[in-house]
Design an enzyme around this catalytic site. Structure first.
Site, mmCIF file in Angstrom:
data_model
loop_
_atom_site.group_PDB
_atom_site.id
_atom_site.type_symbol
_atom_site.label_atom_id
_atom_site.label_comp_id
_atom_site.label_asym_id
_atom_site.label_seq_id
_atom_site.Cartn_x
_atom_site.Cartn_y
_atom_site.Cartn_z
ATOM 1 N N TRP A 155 0.805 -1.224 0.000
ATOM 2 C CA TRP A 155 0.000 0.000 0.000
ATOM 3 C C TRP A 155 0.839 1.275 0.000
ATOM 4 C CZ3 TRP A 155 1.573 2.764 4.077
ATOM 5 C CH2 TRP A 155 2.080 2.076 5.186
ATOM 6 N N ASN A 156 2.128 1.178 0.345
ATOM 7 C CA ASN A 156 2.841 2.452 0.560
ATOM 8 C C ASN A 156 3.277 3.136 -0.736
ATOM 9 O OD1 ASN A 156 4.831 0.517 0.203
ATOM 10 N ND2 ASN A 156 6.212 1.382 1.726
ATOM 11 N N LYS A 179 -2.012 -8.364 -8.035
ATOM 12 C CA LYS A 179 -2.830 -8.317 -6.809
ATOM 13 C C LYS A 179 -2.354 -7.096 -6.007
ATOM 14 C CE LYS A 179 -3.988 -9.250 -2.403
ATOM 15 N NZ LYS A 179 -4.148 -7.890 -1.930
ATOM 16 N N PRO A 180 -3.125 -5.988 -6.067
ATOM 17 C CA PRO A 180 -2.734 -4.803 -5.289
ATOM 18 C C PRO A 180 -3.144 -4.927 -3.828
ATOM 19 C CG PRO A 180 -4.645 -4.312 -6.687
ATOM 20 C CD PRO A 180 -4.352 -5.776 -6.848
ATOM 21 N N ALA A 181 -2.582 -4.059 -2.986
ATOM 22 C CA ALA A 181 -2.948 -4.049 -1.560
ATOM 23 C C ALA A 181 -4.408 -3.619 -1.406
ATOM 24 C CB ALA A 181 -2.038 -3.092 -0.800
ATOM 25 N N SER A 182 -5.086 -4.196 -0.428
ATOM 26 C CA SER A 182 -6.510 -3.897 -0.242
ATOM 27 C C SER A 182 -6.745 -2.457 0.224
ATOM 28 C CB SER A 182 -7.113 -4.857 0.786
ATOM 29 O OG SER A 182 -7.034 -6.165 0.291
ATOM 30 N N GLY A 232 6.503 -6.281 -0.071
ATOM 31 C CA GLY A 232 5.683 -6.213 1.136
ATOM 32 C C GLY A 232 6.508 -6.612 2.337
ATOM 33 N N GLU A 254 10.875 -8.060 -2.498
ATOM 34 C CA GLU A 254 11.320 -6.761 -1.966
ATOM 35 C C GLU A 254 10.647 -6.619 -0.611
ATOM 36 O OE1 GLU A 254 13.480 -4.759 -3.198
ATOM 37 O OE2 GLU A 254 13.719 -5.581 -5.201
ATOM 38 N N LEU A 255 11.408 -6.822 0.450
ATOM 39 C CA LEU A 255 10.787 -6.958 1.775
ATOM 40 C C LEU A 255 11.162 -5.803 2.700
ATOM 41 C CD1 LEU A 255 11.406 -10.817 1.984
ATOM 42 C CD2 LEU A 255 9.466 -9.595 0.991
ATOM 43 N N CYS A 288 10.051 1.581 2.827
ATOM 44 C CA CYS A 288 10.941 0.492 3.246
ATOM 45 C C CYS A 288 12.377 0.973 3.384
ATOM 46 C CB CYS A 288 10.859 -0.638 2.237
ATOM 47 S SG CYS A 288 11.175 -0.054 0.569
ATOM 48 N N GLU A 385 10.767 -2.322 12.120
ATOM 49 C CA GLU A 385 10.510 -1.243 11.169
ATOM 50 C C GLU A 385 9.516 -0.275 11.818
ATOM 51 O OE1 GLU A 385 8.919 -3.029 7.604
ATOM 52 O OE2 GLU A 385 10.208 -1.812 6.355
HETATM 53 P P1 NAP Z 1 2.104 -6.862 3.483
HETATM 54 O O1 NAP Z 1 1.126 -6.907 4.577
HETATM 55 O O2 NAP Z 1 3.123 -7.938 3.389
HETATM 56 O O3 NAP Z 1 1.229 -6.777 2.155
HETATM 57 C C1 NAP Z 1 1.810 -6.661 0.885
HETATM 58 C C2 NAP Z 1 0.904 -7.284 -0.146
HETATM 59 O O4 NAP Z 1 0.823 -8.688 0.097
HETATM 60 C C3 NAP Z 1 -0.526 -6.768 -0.119
HETATM 61 O O5 NAP Z 1 -1.031 -6.762 -1.444
HETATM 62 C C4 NAP Z 1 -1.241 -7.815 0.723
HETATM 63 O O6 NAP Z 1 -2.613 -7.901 0.463
HETATM 64 C C5 NAP Z 1 -0.526 -9.056 0.245
HETATM 65 N N1 NAP Z 1 -0.612 -10.179 1.183
HETATM 66 C C6 NAP Z 1 -0.798 -10.154 2.527
HETATM 67 N N2 NAP Z 1 -0.828 -11.421 2.999
HETATM 68 C C7 NAP Z 1 -0.662 -12.244 1.940
HETATM 69 C C8 NAP Z 1 -0.615 -13.657 1.789
HETATM 70 N N3 NAP Z 1 -0.706 -14.496 2.818
HETATM 71 N N4 NAP Z 1 -0.419 -14.154 0.534
HETATM 72 C C9 NAP Z 1 -0.305 -13.341 -0.525
HETATM 73 N N5 NAP Z 1 -0.361 -11.999 -0.441
HETATM 74 C C10 NAP Z 1 -0.516 -11.459 0.784
HETATM 75 O O7 NAP Z 1 2.921 -5.494 3.472
HETATM 76 P P2 NAP Z 1 2.358 -4.017 3.507
HETATM 77 O O8 NAP Z 1 1.994 -3.713 4.922
HETATM 78 O O9 NAP Z 1 1.347 -3.793 2.447
HETATM 79 O O10 NAP Z 1 3.630 -3.175 3.062
HETATM 80 C C11 NAP Z 1 4.562 -2.693 3.955
HETATM 81 C C12 NAP Z 1 5.796 -3.569 3.922
HETATM 82 O O11 NAP Z 1 6.324 -3.583 2.601
HETATM 83 C C13 NAP Z 1 6.903 -3.022 4.789
HETATM 84 O O12 NAP Z 1 7.523 -4.083 5.467
HETATM 85 C C14 NAP Z 1 7.860 -2.411 3.776
HETATM 86 O O13 NAP Z 1 9.198 -2.336 4.212
HETATM 87 C C15 NAP Z 1 7.718 -3.340 2.624
HETATM 88 N N6 NAP Z 1 8.142 -2.674 1.387
HETATM 89 C C16 NAP Z 1 9.292 -3.089 0.803
HETATM 90 C C17 NAP Z 1 9.731 -2.453 -0.341
HETATM 91 C C18 NAP Z 1 11.000 -2.887 -1.004
HETATM 92 O O14 NAP Z 1 11.188 -2.497 -2.157
HETATM 93 N N7 NAP Z 1 11.851 -3.649 -0.361
HETATM 94 C C19 NAP Z 1 8.996 -1.410 -0.886
HETATM 95 C C20 NAP Z 1 7.808 -1.011 -0.269
HETATM 96 C C21 NAP Z 1 7.388 -1.671 0.879
HETATM 97 P P3 NAP Z 1 -3.696 -7.183 1.426
HETATM 98 O O15 NAP Z 1 -3.420 -5.729 1.302
HETATM 99 O O16 NAP Z 1 -4.988 -7.580 0.818
HETATM 100 O O17 NAP Z 1 -3.463 -7.699 2.801
#
Ligand code: NAP
Length: 482
Positions: A155-156, A179-182, A232, A254-255, A288, A385
């Site tokens: 989502w960010n 699949k985008p973030a909800s 994510g 990319e975590l 991130c 984080e």
């Molecule tokens: P997240 O909770 O891991 O969600 C990311 C995506 O994965 C969303 O589309 C989410 O869908 C989906 N998802 C959640 N659970 C899943 C599952 N069991 N199976 C498949 N997909 C699933 O992360 P976030 O809170 O959106 O993003 C923040 C994180 O991203 C932070 O840790 C940040 O550091 C990291 N990030 C990393 C980078 C990089 O380039 N390294 C860049 C940006 C962000 P829903 O929204 O429907 O739950």
């Protein structure tokens, strides 16, 4: 609605059709600044994800065999369409995510730049003719699109993270399921609309919103999906890597991060504060690569804290859509609660609040831009984080000590160093276990360079000439009897 109403698309793109769910099958999307409903997107699951994969499989032979010049033209047209619609797309992004409009404009621009970069870069993905050890043979190494790619985005950065994935996938000749973030689905759905308008064939880009678990596990267990690219959290990334084993797919991840921001005594103080402000407070600290742990050497510590505190107090907090705002709200209540918990834990364990430290008077999910000093290793804020506008500052004495402290984390995404010592610059580049290192710069992401973390921060690179290679299978052909 600042011209973005046409992009509030309450449907999913599957096989060239926009599909809507039954009324009770939807996800509410709200504006984090106002709490107002923006709309409801489909809460689809396994059946629709399989339909999207079917469409991508069906579209693959045609799309992957399009002339390269035609694929490049489509990408260039998509780039132009993004920039032509920069204002409404930026307003949409601010409405669903909360970041200031200036940052949203920047995100749309860099997203478009990734598309253009990969349109150019794909023309340079050369194979090889390798010298044969014996006469009468030609050894050819060639690139081929992997097939169907699934992209899961956070989502960010709902627009630019998609660009880093769709750009190389479409350039390489792959078809996609997104699949985008909800919390922020509309930016991705807008990409679907623009792609359709510039002429992408049906099934090349499919977009499914809904249950992350169902969509995720359908993607991961389907052997026809040959690559998954995920941005994510580390927790979900690890789960997806585990799920990828049975169908032996390529994965790129990319975590999360835990970026150190190191200021040595010999740093240019003005530049260090300027870099700290951008590395920390961009997107209200929700990136991130945001500075998570500040390490400031004893000789410059007090001056740096004073200047950073002044600059932090001067930030304009408000709704991202309002002119001049530099700090929007956090994305939702759970993001706010997490930041508050980390700050409260640090303070109860002895940290000093230089400014901020609590929810902002605006209410909602705004958190006061905060500076904390006296941070110690055992505090949760030093290990997790933060994902909020909080500068957590350690004091250090020696280079050896700070390198050991900076590397003492499972993460390895971004690190920042401020110094004017050339030798130290190279020592830091060598010793810091991070995929991205900014020396005297607080904002280093650019389409031309590979972006990606080490250790638990991920696998693979996005951007740069490296960012397309994972979207190819490499074949070796030995032609004998020549
Ligand atoms: P997240 O909770 O891991 O969600 C990311 C995506 O994965 C969303 O589309 C989410 O869908 C989906 N998802 C959640 N659970 C899943 C599952 N069991 N199976 C498949 N997909 C699933 O992360 P976030 O809170 O959106 O993003 C923040 C994180 O991203 C932070 O840790 C940040 O550091 C990291 N990030 C990393 C980078 C990089 O380039 N390294 C860049 C940006 C962000 P829903 O929204 O429907 O739950």
């Amino acid at each position: 609605m600042a011209g973005y109403a046409k992009y509030l698309i309450n449907a999913n793109l599957i096989g060239g059709e926009w599909l809507s769910p039954a009324a009770d099958q939807s996800i509410l999307v709200t504006n984090p600044a106002t709490g107002e409903e923006l709309g409801r997107v489909p809460a689809f699951g396994a059946a629709e994800t399989t339909a999207a994969i079917n469409a991508a499989v069906e579209a693959f032979p045609g799309y992957s065999s399009l002339d390269l010049a035609k694929r490049v033209k489509l990408l260039r047209d998509l780039h132009d369409a993004l920039l032509d619609n920069q204002e409404p797309l930026a307003a949409l992004l601010t409405a669903e995510q909360g970041k200031p409009l200036a940052e949203s404009r920047g995100e749309i621009a860099i997203g478009a730049a990734y598309i253009l970069w990969f349109a150019e870069e794909v023309r340079r993905t050369k194979g090889e003719v390798v010298p044969s050890p014996v006469n009468g043979r030609q050894l050819l190494v060639t690139h081929h699109p992997v097939g169907v790619v699934a992209a899961i985005t956070p989502w960010n950065f709902p627009s630019s993270m998609l660009a880093r994935k769709l750009g190389p996938a479409l350039a390489a000749g792959c078809t996609t399921v997104v699949k985008p973030a909800s919390l922020t689905p509309y930016s991705a759905l807008a990409w679907g609309k623009l792609a359709e308008e510039v002429g992408y064939p049906a099934g090349v880009i499919n977009i499914v919103t809904g249950s992350a678990r169902q969509i995720g596990s359908t993607i991961m267990t389907d052997p026809r999906v040959r690559k998954v690219t995920f941005t994510g959290s580390t927790e979900v990334g690890k789960e997806l890597i585990r799920q990828s084993a049975d169908t032996v797919k390529k994965v790129s991840m990319e975590l999360g991060g835990n970026a150190p921001f190191i200021v040595f005594d010999d740093a240019d103080l003005d530049k260090a504060v300027q870099g700290a402000m951008i590395a920390k407070y961009r997107n209200s600290g929700q990136t991130c690569v945001c500075a998570n742990r500040f390490y400031v050497q004893s000789g410059i510590h007090d001056a740096f804290v004073k200047r950073l505190t002044e600059a932090t107090k001067a930030l304009t907090v408000g709704a991202g859509a309002d002119a001049g705002v530099e700090q929007g709200p956090l994305v939702d209540q759970s993001a706010f609660d997490k930041v508050k918990e980390l700050v409260d834990d640090a303070v109860s364990n002895g940290a000093t609040v230089e400014t901020g430290g609590k929810g902002h008077a605006l209410g909602g999910t705004w958190f006061e831009p905060t500076v904390l000093t006296g941070i110690k290793t055992g505090m949760s804020i030093a290990r997790e984080e933060i994902f909020g506008p909080v500068s957590a500052i350690f004091r250090f004495d020696t280079e050896e000590e700070v390198v050991a402290a900076a590397n003492d984390t499972d993460f390895g995404l971004a690190a920042y160093v401020y110094t004017r010592d050339l030798g130290r610059t190279f020592r830091m580049s060598e010793k810091l276990q991070y995929g991205l290192i900014g020396v005297n710069e607080g904002l280093i992401t650019t389409v031309e360079a590979p972006f990606g973390g080490l250790k638990s921060s991920g696998l693979g690179k996005e951007g740069g000439s490296q960012g397309i290679l994972d979207y190819f299978d490499i074949k070796y052909t030995c032609v004998g009897g020549i």
